[in-house]
Scaffold this motif. Structure first.
Motif, PDB file in Angstrom:
ATOM      1  N   ASP A 290     -12.221 -36.448  15.438  1.00 45.13           N
ATOM      2  CA  ASP A 290     -13.112 -35.332  14.599  1.00 45.13           C
ATOM      3  C   ASP A 290     -12.925 -33.823  15.413  1.00 45.13           C
ATOM      4  O   ASP A 290     -12.805 -34.226  16.771  1.00 45.13           O
TER       5      ASP A 290
ATOM      6  N   HIS B 110      -7.682 -40.556  13.366  1.00 42.80           N
ATOM      7  CA  HIS B 110      -8.026 -39.203  13.597  1.00 42.80           C
ATOM      8  C   HIS B 110      -9.162 -39.555  14.848  1.00 42.80           C
ATOM      9  O   HIS B 110      -9.779 -40.253  14.452  1.00 42.80           O
TER      10      HIS B 110
ATOM     11  N   HIS C 177     -10.761 -42.559  14.424  1.00 39.81           N
ATOM     12  CA  HIS C 177     -11.099 -43.493  13.039  1.00 39.81           C
ATOM     13  C   HIS C 177     -10.150 -43.375  12.235  1.00 39.81           C
ATOM     14  O   HIS C 177      -8.686 -43.012  11.825  1.00 39.81           O
TER      15      HIS C 177
END
Ligand code: AKG
Ligand code: FE2
Length: 180
Positions: free
Chosen positions: A56, A54, A110
């Protein structure tokens, strides 16, 4: 952590020829959320992830990890382990910073992997806009040769959509891309 986030966004602004406070101004007052993640040892780490891929959704994430390791970032199509360094803070640029800079800076994709022998702990500080703030590429970075690449979004709606669709690579920010 807030001062560090402000300083980093200030340096990014300057690197793009913007006034130091420009990105922070676009984000507005920072809302800080802290997540402590505990990853127990996993008997078969190859079968599962600690946290799936994903980016952030806020502006900038500052992360502290213990000495176990497990954070990976996607670079040129390959997962690269962010090896733990004593006293280091990992900086992960997040989706709103990508939108505000019109894609000049990219949010980091990440994930966290597990291991079979040791539990791992990480502490992430997310620096986010208020839910009502409208986020769009800053006007100084828009011109004839660089049209806006993302449509404007109300931050709270972005977060709701992120949670309803779920994390999956960068599909949430990709949904805002304009054809250009
Ligand atoms: O545990 C980690 O290293 C990553 C945590 C993370 O990416 C998150 O909470 O968004
Ligand atoms: Fe994350």
């Amino acid at each position: 952590m807030k001062v560090l986030a402000q300083r980093l966004l200030g340096l990014i602004s300057e690197s793009l020829g913007l006034s130091t406070g420009r990105i922070e101004e676009a984000v507005g007052e920072f809302y800080q959320n802290i997540t402590v993640s505990y990853y127990p040892p996993c008997p078969q780490p190859e079968l599962t992830l600690g946290l799936q891929s994903h980016s952030d959704f806020g502006a900038i994430t500052l992360l502290i990890q213990d000495d176990v390791g497990g954070l990976q970032v996607l670079k040129d199509g390959e997962w690269v382990t962010v090896h733990p360094l004593l006293d280091a803070i990992v900086v992960l640029l997040s989706d709103q910073a990508e939108i505000i800079t019109n894609g000049k800076y990219k949010s980091a994709q990440h994930r966290a992997i597990t291991n079979s022998s040791r539990a791992r702990l990480s502490v992430a500080t997310f620096n986010d806009p208020a839910k009502a703030v409208k986020i769009s590429p800053v006007s100084e970075l828009i011109g004839n040769s660089s049209p806006p690449r993302y449509r404007e979004v109300i931050y709270g709606e972005y977060v709701s959509s992120w949670y309803s669709k779920g994390p999956e690579g960068k599909r949430n920010i990709d949904a805002l891309l304009l054809d250009c």
